[in-house]
Design an enzyme around this catalytic site. Structure first.
Site, PDB file in Angstrom:
ATOM      1  N   HIS A  69       0.884  -1.178   0.000  1.00 20.79           N
ATOM      2  CA  HIS A  69       0.000   0.000   0.000  1.00 20.79           C
ATOM      3  C   HIS A  69       0.914   1.219   0.000  1.00 20.79           C
ATOM      4  O   HIS A  69       1.646   1.427   0.969  1.00 20.79           O
ATOM      5  CB  HIS A  69      -0.896  -0.010   1.231  1.00 20.79           C
ATOM      6  CG  HIS A  69      -1.708  -1.265   1.355  1.00 20.79           C
ATOM      7  ND1 HIS A  69      -2.990  -1.372   0.858  1.00 20.79           N
ATOM      8  CD2 HIS A  69      -1.405  -2.486   1.872  1.00 20.79           C
ATOM      9  CE1 HIS A  69      -3.444  -2.587   1.076  1.00 20.79           C
ATOM     10  NE2 HIS A  69      -2.500  -3.300   1.690  1.00 20.79           N
ATOM     11  N   ASP A  99       2.657  -2.610   4.499  1.00 22.88           N
ATOM     12  CA  ASP A  99       2.740  -1.190   4.881  1.00 22.88           C
ATOM     13  C   ASP A  99       4.059  -0.986   5.632  1.00 22.88           C
ATOM     14  O   ASP A  99       4.082  -0.877   6.865  1.00 22.88           O
ATOM     15  CB  ASP A  99       1.567  -0.817   5.800  1.00 22.88           C
ATOM     16  CG  ASP A  99       0.225  -1.012   5.128  1.00 22.88           C
ATOM     17  OD1 ASP A  99      -0.194  -0.141   4.353  1.00 22.88           O
ATOM     18  OD2 ASP A  99      -0.390  -2.077   5.358  1.00 22.88           O
ATOM     19  N   GLU A 149      -7.032 -12.575   6.051  1.00 26.33           N
ATOM     20  CA  GLU A 149      -6.039 -11.937   6.933  1.00 26.33           C
ATOM     21  C   GLU A 149      -6.633 -11.994   8.343  1.00 26.33           C
ATOM     22  O   GLU A 149      -6.174 -12.759   9.177  1.00 26.33           O
ATOM     23  CB  GLU A 149      -5.770 -10.486   6.484  1.00 26.33           C
ATOM     24  CG  GLU A 149      -4.776  -9.734   7.362  1.00 26.33           C
ATOM     25  CD  GLU A 149      -4.687  -8.236   7.018  1.00 26.33           C
ATOM     26  OE1 GLU A 149      -5.594  -7.696   6.362  1.00 26.33           O
ATOM     27  OE2 GLU A 149      -3.697  -7.598   7.447  1.00 26.33           O
TER      28      GLU A 149
HETATM   29  N1  HPA Z   1      -5.119  -4.997   5.376  1.00 28.01           N
HETATM   30  C1  HPA Z   1      -6.227  -4.458   4.901  1.00 28.01           C
HETATM   31  N2  HPA Z   1      -6.287  -3.229   4.418  1.00 28.01           N
HETATM   32  C2  HPA Z   1      -5.168  -2.508   4.413  1.00 28.01           C
HETATM   33  C3  HPA Z   1      -3.992  -3.011   4.897  1.00 28.01           C
HETATM   34  C4  HPA Z   1      -3.954  -4.337   5.413  1.00 28.01           C
HETATM   35  O1  HPA Z   1      -2.930  -4.862   5.868  1.00 28.01           O
HETATM   36  N3  HPA Z   1      -3.064  -2.039   4.745  1.00 28.01           N
HETATM   37  C5  HPA Z   1      -3.673  -0.984   4.170  1.00 28.01           C
HETATM   38  N4  HPA Z   1      -4.960  -1.253   3.976  1.00 28.01           N
HETATM   39 ZN    ZN Z   2      -2.496  -5.147   2.529  1.00 30.96          ZN
END
Ligand code: HPA
Ligand code: ZN
Length: 328
Positions: free
Chosen positions: A16, A276, A197
């Site tokens: 991102h 990130d 996730e």
């Molecule tokens: N997960 C979901 N959305 C996100 C993430 C992430 O790790 N990083 C930035 N947006």
């Molecule tokens: Zn991500």
């Protein structure tokens, strides 16, 4: 010790760009744009990066990107990232960005699109890093808004390599976004989606079946569904796994307990990525090194995962062949 890891021609498929904003640049852009930050210092920003879960991170992530206003801001952000990526031995990057998070702040499409595209061109000529652009939708907002945003982005459709789906996963199943992903696909734009996730394995299945995505971002919770694991493995669906991110957001308690070895043993198409890096304590090379230390993987293991990433990348075939040859 890690020279050989640095030398591997790495492709970063899950990044991102707003999550590459280091506190130093955050302060510089806040000053440039007259934005007041709720922090006294760079150290205070870093100290705040202690997350409980994905939503607690996303709060700071959306707050941090509030300093990004102009095309130049996005250009500077991406160029700072590319310079670090080059030091990590990254040769190809797929930058995901969240236009809705900027539109709601009154920042028009032009700023991220034109700033990021200019940086991508510059990275190719200055560093020989190729790139792709992934326009992501926020799954915790209305799917109708995503569709509207996709149509508003029409002037840039030819510059979009894929659409993505991110933000808070729990209770936000991917299937609600089937229409916008179908619309993109009809225009020849493939889809990727975060799934598995924090959300259940069922969301991976749903992203694959309802959105017809060609890659799953994260995907680590697929292990809860052996039948799904077998199908993903047979179809060689790439999983863009982000080990340091998963530890920071407490998807796993420690890296040693991370399911990465199990994912690989199950025959899944695993790639390593940073997600990130400014928030999660490291870029691509840090992720590679951390995995080397935690799992004792050999050079062949890393070559295997780097090859997976090059094969799964949105990249011109000629360049792919040349980079794969450098891995051999
Ligand atoms: N997960 C979901 N959305 C996100 C993430 C992430 O790790 N990083 C930035 N947006
Ligand atoms: Zn991500």
């Amino acid at each position: 010790m890690t020279t050989w890891l640095r030398a591997l021609p790495k492709a970063e498929l899950h990044l991102h760009i707003e999550g590459t904003l280091e506190p130093e640049l955050m302060f510089a852009l806040a000053t440039r744009n007259g934005v007041t930050l709720p922090y006294e210092s760079v150290e205070a920003v870093r100290a705040a990066y202690d997350f409980e879960d994905l939503p607690s991170f996303l709060g700071l992530y959306y707050q941090g990107m509030g300093v990004l206003h102009t095309q130049d801001d996005f250009y500077d952000l991406a160029m700072a990232y590319f310079a670090r990526a080059r030091e990590d031995g990254v040769v190809h990057v797929e930058l995901s960005f969240d236009p809705q998070a900027h539109l709601v702040r009154g920042v028009p499409f032009e700023a991220p699109f034109e700033g990021l595209l200019a940086a991508c061109r510059e990275a190719r000529s200055r560093y020989d890093i190729s790139s792709a652009l992934i326009m992501s939708f926020l799954r915790d907002r209305d799917p109708a808004e995503a569709l509207e945003v996709f149509e508003q982005a029409t002037p840039w459709h030819s510059a979009i390599d894929a659409v993505g789906l991110d933000s808070a996963e729990r209770d936000h199943p991917p299937g609600r976004f089937a229409e916008v992903f179908a619309r993109a696909r009809a225009l020849g734009i493939p889809g990727v989606a975060h799934a598995g996730e924090e959300g259940p394995a069922a969301y991976i299945r749903e992203a694959w079946e309802a959105l017809e995505v060609c890659r799953i971002d994260h995907g680590v919770r697929c292990l809860e569904d052996p039948e799904l694991v077998a199908r993903l493995s047979d179809a060689r669906i790439p999983l863009t796994v982000c080990p340091l991110s998963n530890v920071k957001l407490k998807v796993t308690d420690t890296l040693a307990e991370h399911p990465l070895p199990a994912l690989r043993e199950a025959g899944l198409n695993v790639t390593l990525n940073s997600d990130d890096p400014a928030y999660f304590g490291g870029g691509m090379l840090d992720n590679y090194v951390a995995c080397h230390e935690a799992f004792g993987w050999t050079r062949d293991d890393f070559i295997d995962m780097t090859r997976n990433a090059l094969q799964a990348a949105f990249m011109a075939e000629e360049r792919r062949e040349a980079l794969l040859e450098r891995l051999a």
